[in-house]
Design a protein around this motif. Structure first.
Motif, PDB file in Angstrom:
ATOM      1  N   GLN A  45       0.824  -1.202   0.000  1.00  0.00           N
ATOM      2  CA  GLN A  45       0.000   0.000   0.000  1.00  0.00           C
ATOM      3  C   GLN A  45       0.863   1.259   0.000  1.00  0.00           C
ATOM      4  OE1 GLN A  45      -2.800  -0.152   3.266  1.00  0.00           O
ATOM      5  NE2 GLN A  45      -4.226  -1.450   2.120  1.00  0.00           N
ATOM      6  N   LYS A  46       1.937   1.225   0.725  1.00  0.00           N
ATOM      7  CA  LYS A  46       2.826   2.377   0.790  1.00  0.00           C
ATOM      8  C   LYS A  46       3.389   2.683  -0.599  1.00  0.00           C
ATOM      9  CE  LYS A  46       6.868   4.136   3.236  1.00  0.00           C
ATOM     10  NZ  LYS A  46       7.908   3.828   4.209  1.00  0.00           N
ATOM     11  N   GLN A  47       3.774   1.649  -1.331  1.00  0.00           N
ATOM     12  CA  GLN A  47       4.286   1.854  -2.681  1.00  0.00           C
ATOM     13  C   GLN A  47       3.216   2.453  -3.590  1.00  0.00           C
ATOM     14  OE1 GLN A  47       5.844  -2.074  -3.700  1.00  0.00           O
ATOM     15  NE2 GLN A  47       7.888  -1.165  -3.807  1.00  0.00           N
ATOM     16  N   GLN A  48       1.986   1.952  -3.490  1.00  0.00           N
ATOM     17  CA  GLN A  48       0.890   2.470  -4.308  1.00  0.00           C
ATOM     18  C   GLN A  48       0.633   3.948  -4.016  1.00  0.00           C
ATOM     19  OE1 GLN A  48      -2.015  -0.732  -3.185  1.00  0.00           O
ATOM     20  NE2 GLN A  48      -2.637  -0.465  -5.329  1.00  0.00           N
ATOM     21  N   VAL A  49       0.559   4.288  -2.741  1.00  0.00           N
ATOM     22  CA  VAL A  49       0.262   5.666  -2.352  1.00  0.00           C
ATOM     23  C   VAL A  49       1.407   6.585  -2.757  1.00  0.00           C
ATOM     24  CG1 VAL A  49      -0.187   7.215  -0.402  1.00  0.00           C
ATOM     25  CG2 VAL A  49      -1.323   4.983  -0.519  1.00  0.00           C
ATOM     26  N   ARG A  50       2.642   6.160  -2.543  1.00  0.00           N
ATOM     27  CA  ARG A  50       3.797   6.993  -2.929  1.00  0.00           C
ATOM     28  C   ARG A  50       3.805   7.223  -4.435  1.00  0.00           C
ATOM     29  NH1 ARG A  50       7.287   9.236   0.534  1.00  0.00           N
ATOM     30  NH2 ARG A  50       8.705   9.488  -1.198  1.00  0.00           N
ATOM     31  N   LYS A  51       3.466   6.202  -5.193  1.00  0.00           N
ATOM     32  CA  LYS A  51       3.409   6.341  -6.649  1.00  0.00           C
ATOM     33  C   LYS A  51       2.375   7.398  -7.042  1.00  0.00           C
ATOM     34  CE  LYS A  51       3.820   3.020 -10.251  1.00  0.00           C
ATOM     35  NZ  LYS A  51       3.458   1.694 -10.739  1.00  0.00           N
ATOM     36  N   LEU A  52       1.212   7.359  -6.397  1.00  0.00           N
ATOM     37  CA  LEU A  52       0.170   8.362  -6.641  1.00  0.00           C
ATOM     38  C   LEU A  52       0.678   9.757  -6.287  1.00  0.00           C
ATOM     39  CD1 LEU A  52      -2.858   9.317  -7.084  1.00  0.00           C
ATOM     40  CD2 LEU A  52      -3.101   8.943  -4.624  1.00  0.00           C
ATOM     41  N   LEU A  53       1.255   9.890  -5.106  1.00  0.00           N
ATOM     42  CA  LEU A  53       1.712  11.195  -4.627  1.00  0.00           C
ATOM     43  C   LEU A  53       2.820  11.775  -5.501  1.00  0.00           C
ATOM     44  CD1 LEU A  53       1.766  10.575  -0.775  1.00  0.00           C
ATOM     45  CD2 LEU A  53       0.023  11.788  -2.089  1.00  0.00           C
ATOM     46  N   GLU A  54       3.660  10.916  -6.047  1.00  0.00           N
ATOM     47  CA  GLU A  54       4.775  11.388  -6.859  1.00  0.00           C
ATOM     48  C   GLU A  54       4.376  11.697  -8.294  1.00  0.00           C
ATOM     49  OE1 GLU A  54       7.673   8.318  -6.245  1.00  0.00           O
ATOM     50  OE2 GLU A  54       8.150   9.040  -4.234  1.00  0.00           O
ATOM     51  N   SER A  55       3.248  11.154  -8.744  1.00  0.00           N
ATOM     52  CA  SER A  55       2.867  11.369 -10.143  1.00  0.00           C
ATOM     53  C   SER A  55       1.718  12.358 -10.318  1.00  0.00           C
ATOM     54  CB  SER A  55       2.500  10.032 -10.794  1.00  0.00           C
ATOM     55  OG  SER A  55       1.367   9.470 -10.149  1.00  0.00           O
ATOM     56  N   ALA A  56       0.768  12.381  -9.402  1.00  0.00           N
ATOM     57  CA  ALA A  56      -0.396  13.267  -9.546  1.00  0.00           C
ATOM     58  C   ALA A  56      -0.001  14.707  -9.236  1.00  0.00           C
ATOM     59  CB  ALA A  56      -1.515  12.812  -8.623  1.00  0.00           C
ATOM     60  N   ARG A  57      -0.517  15.614 -10.017  1.00  0.00           N
ATOM     61  CA  ARG A  57      -0.227  17.040  -9.847  1.00  0.00           C
ATOM     62  C   ARG A  57      -1.508  17.777  -9.472  1.00  0.00           C
ATOM     63  NH1 ARG A  57       4.635  18.646 -11.053  1.00  0.00           N
ATOM     64  NH2 ARG A  57       5.992  17.306 -12.212  1.00  0.00           N
ATOM     65  N   ILE A  58      -1.334  18.910  -8.813  1.00  0.00           N
ATOM     66  CA  ILE A  58      -2.474  19.749  -8.453  1.00  0.00           C
ATOM     67  C   ILE A  58      -2.275  21.131  -9.050  1.00  0.00           C
ATOM     68  CG2 ILE A  58      -3.032  18.508  -6.327  1.00  0.00           C
ATOM     69  CD1 ILE A  58      -1.619  20.714  -4.784  1.00  0.00           C
ATOM     70  N   CYS A  60      -2.556  25.014  -8.388  1.00  0.00           N
ATOM     71  CA  CYS A  60      -2.659  26.000  -7.315  1.00  0.00           C
ATOM     72  C   CYS A  60      -3.450  27.199  -7.822  1.00  0.00           C
ATOM     73  CB  CYS A  60      -1.275  26.445  -6.858  1.00  0.00           C
ATOM     74  SG  CYS A  60      -0.387  25.147  -6.004  1.00  0.00           S
ATOM     75  N   VAL A  61      -4.398  27.621  -7.047  1.00  0.00           N
ATOM     76  CA  VAL A  61      -5.246  28.751  -7.421  1.00  0.00           C
ATOM     77  C   VAL A  61      -4.465  30.061  -7.348  1.00  0.00           C
ATOM     78  CG1 VAL A  61      -7.348  30.009  -6.833  1.00  0.00           C
ATOM     79  CG2 VAL A  61      -7.267  27.519  -6.595  1.00  0.00           C
ATOM     80  N   THR A  62      -3.594  30.174  -6.361  1.00  0.00           N
ATOM     81  CA  THR A  62      -2.903  31.449  -6.126  1.00  0.00           C
ATOM     82  C   THR A  62      -1.656  31.641  -6.987  1.00  0.00           C
ATOM     83  OG1 THR A  62      -1.696  30.431  -4.311  1.00  0.00           O
ATOM     84  CG2 THR A  62      -3.727  31.621  -3.761  1.00  0.00           C
ATOM     85  N   THR A  63      -1.108  30.538  -7.560  1.00  0.00           N
ATOM     86  CA  THR A  63       0.098  30.652  -8.388  1.00  0.00           C
ATOM     87  C   THR A  63      -0.083  29.818  -9.651  1.00  0.00           C
ATOM     88  OG1 THR A  63       1.209  28.744  -7.420  1.00  0.00           O
ATOM     89  CG2 THR A  63       1.543  30.860  -6.324  1.00  0.00           C
ATOM     90  N   ASP A  64       0.884  29.901 -10.531  1.00  0.00           N
ATOM     91  CA  ASP A  64       0.875  29.083 -11.744  1.00  0.00           C
ATOM     92  C   ASP A  64       1.579  27.751 -11.514  1.00  0.00           C
ATOM     93  OD1 ASP A  64      -0.469  31.005 -13.190  1.00  0.00           O
ATOM     94  OD2 ASP A  64       1.372  31.998 -13.848  1.00  0.00           O
ATOM     95  N   ASP A  65       1.837  27.462 -10.294  1.00  0.00           N
ATOM     96  CA  ASP A  65       2.564  26.263  -9.899  1.00  0.00           C
ATOM     97  C   ASP A  65       1.695  25.015 -10.069  1.00  0.00           C
ATOM     98  OD1 ASP A  65       4.736  24.892  -8.955  1.00  0.00           O
ATOM     99  OD2 ASP A  65       4.328  25.290  -6.844  1.00  0.00           O
ATOM    100  N   HIS A  66       2.324  23.893 -10.457  1.00  0.00           N
ATOM    101  CA  HIS A  66       1.632  22.614 -10.574  1.00  0.00           C
ATOM    102  C   HIS A  66       2.458  21.544  -9.849  1.00  0.00           C
ATOM    103  CE1 HIS A  66      -1.072  24.375 -13.503  1.00  0.00           C
ATOM    104  NE2 HIS A  66      -0.022  24.828 -14.157  1.00  0.00           N
ATOM    105  N   PRO A  67       2.514  21.622  -8.518  1.00  0.00           N
ATOM    106  CA  PRO A  67       3.346  20.662  -7.782  1.00  0.00           C
ATOM    107  C   PRO A  67       2.712  19.265  -7.769  1.00  0.00           C
ATOM    108  CG  PRO A  67       2.098  21.983  -6.250  1.00  0.00           C
ATOM    109  CD  PRO A  67       1.820  22.535  -7.621  1.00  0.00           C
ATOM    110  N   THR A  68       3.566  18.261  -7.565  1.00  0.00           N
ATOM    111  CA  THR A  68       3.029  16.921  -7.344  1.00  0.00           C
ATOM    112  C   THR A  68       2.403  16.905  -5.960  1.00  0.00           C
ATOM    113  OG1 THR A  68       5.094  16.115  -6.405  1.00  0.00           O
ATOM    114  CG2 THR A  68       4.798  15.832  -8.801  1.00  0.00           C
ATOM    115  N   LEU A  69       1.616  15.888  -5.701  1.00  0.00           N
ATOM    116  CA  LEU A  69       0.991  15.789  -4.382  1.00  0.00           C
ATOM    117  C   LEU A  69       2.038  15.648  -3.278  1.00  0.00           C
ATOM    118  CD1 LEU A  69      -2.116  13.531  -5.147  1.00  0.00           C
ATOM    119  CD2 LEU A  69      -2.088  15.980  -4.616  1.00  0.00           C
TER     120      LEU A  69
END
Length: 186
Positions: A45-58, A60-69
């Motif tokens: 599960q840890k590997q699955q969640v880390r994979k999600l967090l490292e690949s999914a981007r969000i 940001c409303v206040t900046t043009d930034d698109h950081p990973t989770l």
């Protein structure tokens, strides 16, 4: 031992104790199959969640930034509980107890943990560094009188032995390592 007195306390957290100790317990026959299966499930599960967090981007409303989770989670105000629904969907159920806390802690302290891992590696490299028999510990500035006396009395042959003398702190070993590595003759 108090973890505050431990040399590498970022690695001695309660939330990762099962990761550090379960494989050792399994090797010596102390971990049941049921407990081992829980451990394996948590690692998967840890590997699955880390994979999600490292690949999914969000976005940001206040900046043009698109950081990973994972980058977002490193921010002080970010909490993994905000992502709990998404994580449950990914896993198809509830995460193993303690998984989210471990992931959040590792994300927030990633820089410090990496720095400590480098220190551990340097310590391993210097473990076998020999201390000359005639080395005069009493002349090293920066060491307490107690540490100097213990080193003089025991006369360790290597830095590793010096570090295992009760009362000789990791900081004292680091000072000794500096003096040995620059070749200062005292």
């Amino acid at each position: 031992m108090f973890t505050s007195r431990a040399e590498f306390r970022l690695h001695l957290r309660i939330d990762n104790a099962d990761e550090r100790l379960t494989p050792i317990g399994r090797n010596v026959g102390l971990v049941t199959d049921q407990r081992w299966n829980i451990y394996l499930k948590k690692q998967a599960q840890k590997q699955q969640v880390r994979k999600l967090l490292e690949s999914a981007r969000i976005d940001c409303v206040t900046t043009d930034d698109h950081p990973t989770l994972i980058q977002w989670l490193r921010r002080p105000e970010a909490k993994i509980a905000t992502l709990a629904v998404r994580i449950r969907e990914l896993l198809g159920g509830e995460p193993v107890h303690g998984l989210l806390t471990t992931i959040e802690t590792e994300a927030k302290y990633a820089g410090y943990i990496a720095q400590q891992e480098r220190q551990i590696e340097r310590l391993r490299d210097s473990e076998g560094r020999r201390i000359p028999q005639e080395f005069e510990f009493s002349e090293i500035p920066g060491l307490s009188t107690e540490v100097k006396q213990k080193l003089q009395r025991v006369r360790p042959e290597t830095l590793g032995q010096a570090g295992r003398i009760p009362g000789v702190t990791p900081a004292a070993v680091a000072v000794l390592d500096v003096y040995l590595s620059i070749g200062v003759r005292i």
